[in-house]
Scaffold this motif. Structure first.
Motif, short mmCIF file in Angstrom:
data_model
loop_
_atom_site.label_atom_id
_atom_site.label_comp_id
_atom_site.label_asym_id
_atom_site.label_seq_id
_atom_site.Cartn_x
_atom_site.Cartn_y
_atom_site.Cartn_z
N ARG A 1 11.09 69.62 28.11
CA ARG A 1 11.12 68.25 27.59
C ARG A 1 12.50 67.90 27.04
O ARG A 1 12.98 66.78 27.22
N LEU B 1 5.72 59.17 24.07
CA LEU B 1 6.59 59.31 25.23
C LEU B 1 5.88 59.94 26.41
O LEU B 1 5.99 59.48 27.52
N ASN B 2 5.21 61.03 26.17
CA ASN B 2 4.57 61.74 27.26
C ASN B 2 3.29 62.35 26.77
O ASN B 2 3.22 62.86 25.67
N LYS C 1 24.00 66.08 32.27
CA LYS C 1 23.85 66.86 33.49
C LYS C 1 23.97 68.36 33.21
O LYS C 1 23.55 69.18 34.01
N ASP D 1 14.72 67.19 30.00
CA ASP D 1 14.36 65.87 30.54
C ASP D 1 14.85 64.74 29.63
O ASP D 1 15.37 63.72 30.09
N TYR D 2 14.67 64.92 28.32
CA TYR D 2 15.06 63.91 27.33
C TYR D 2 16.57 63.68 27.37
O TYR D 2 17.04 62.54 27.42
N SER E 1 18.52 64.34 29.86
CA SER E 1 18.83 63.76 31.16
C SER E 1 18.65 62.24 31.15
O SER E 1 19.39 61.51 31.82
N GLU E 2 17.66 61.76 30.38
CA GLU E 2 17.43 60.33 30.25
C GLU E 2 18.65 59.62 29.65
O GLU E 2 18.87 58.43 29.89
N TYR E 3 19.45 60.35 28.87
CA TYR E 3 20.67 59.80 28.27
C TYR E 3 21.90 60.03 29.14
O TYR E 3 23.00 59.67 28.76
#
Length: 159
Positions: free
Chosen positions: A113, A4-5, A124, A116-117, A119-121
């Motif tokens: 992470r 992923l990163n 908020k 961020d992860y 947030s990808e779904y």
């Protein structure tokens, strides 16, 4: 086996060149479980699931855990939970790092992470729980803006 990163830009951390995240799959399960056990073995507030219980739990995950690798070895993990039908609030379930790699800023990287992860779904806002006695973790989470909402299990909440 999706990478992923790569965290080559993670500060001046000596480890940063070799760090990467991958989605947990059963190929890495044994390594993951060893890190999980080491992370929580000295925590009287945590019941560590058996290997079979954990394997069943992993197979049911709709949002898979992420593993932190250093030179191809699992050294940490993060587990999150989010209701995909109502993803506004995501939960950081677990974060763990092998003891020999603690104190190097990896916990901070894992929290970032995880946010961020989630947030990808579509999350908020973020929740987590932590043992009241775990001052290092409490300070880490507070540095991200989490605040104590309940004291019983010390639930922390970030808006």
């Amino acid at each position: 086996d999706m990478e992923l990163n790569s965290y080559s830009d993670f500060g001046n951390n000596q480890l940063s060149k070799e760090l990467s995240f991958k989605i947990l799959d059963l190929n890495y399960f044994d390594e993951y479980y060893l890190v999980l056990v080491e992370t929580f073995k000295n925590n009287p507030d945590t019941n560590i699931p058996t290997k079979d219980e954990m394997r069943r739990s992993v197979l049911k995950q709709r949002v898979p855990d992420l593993l932190l690798f250093l030179d191809g070895k699992v050294i940490g993990f993060l587990g999150v939970q989010v209701d995909l039908d109502t993803p506004e609030v995501g939960d950081i379930n677990t974060i763990g790092v092998l003891s020999e790699f603690r104190g190097k800023g990896l916990g901070k990287m894992l929290v970032k992470r995880a946010i961020d992860y989630l947030s990808e779904y579509g999350s908020k806002r973020f929740t987590l729980s932590v043992a009241v006695k775990n001052e290092k973790a409490l300070n880490l989470y507070k540095s991200f803006g989490f605040v104590v909402m309940q004291q019983s299990d010390s639930y922390l909440y970030r808006v």
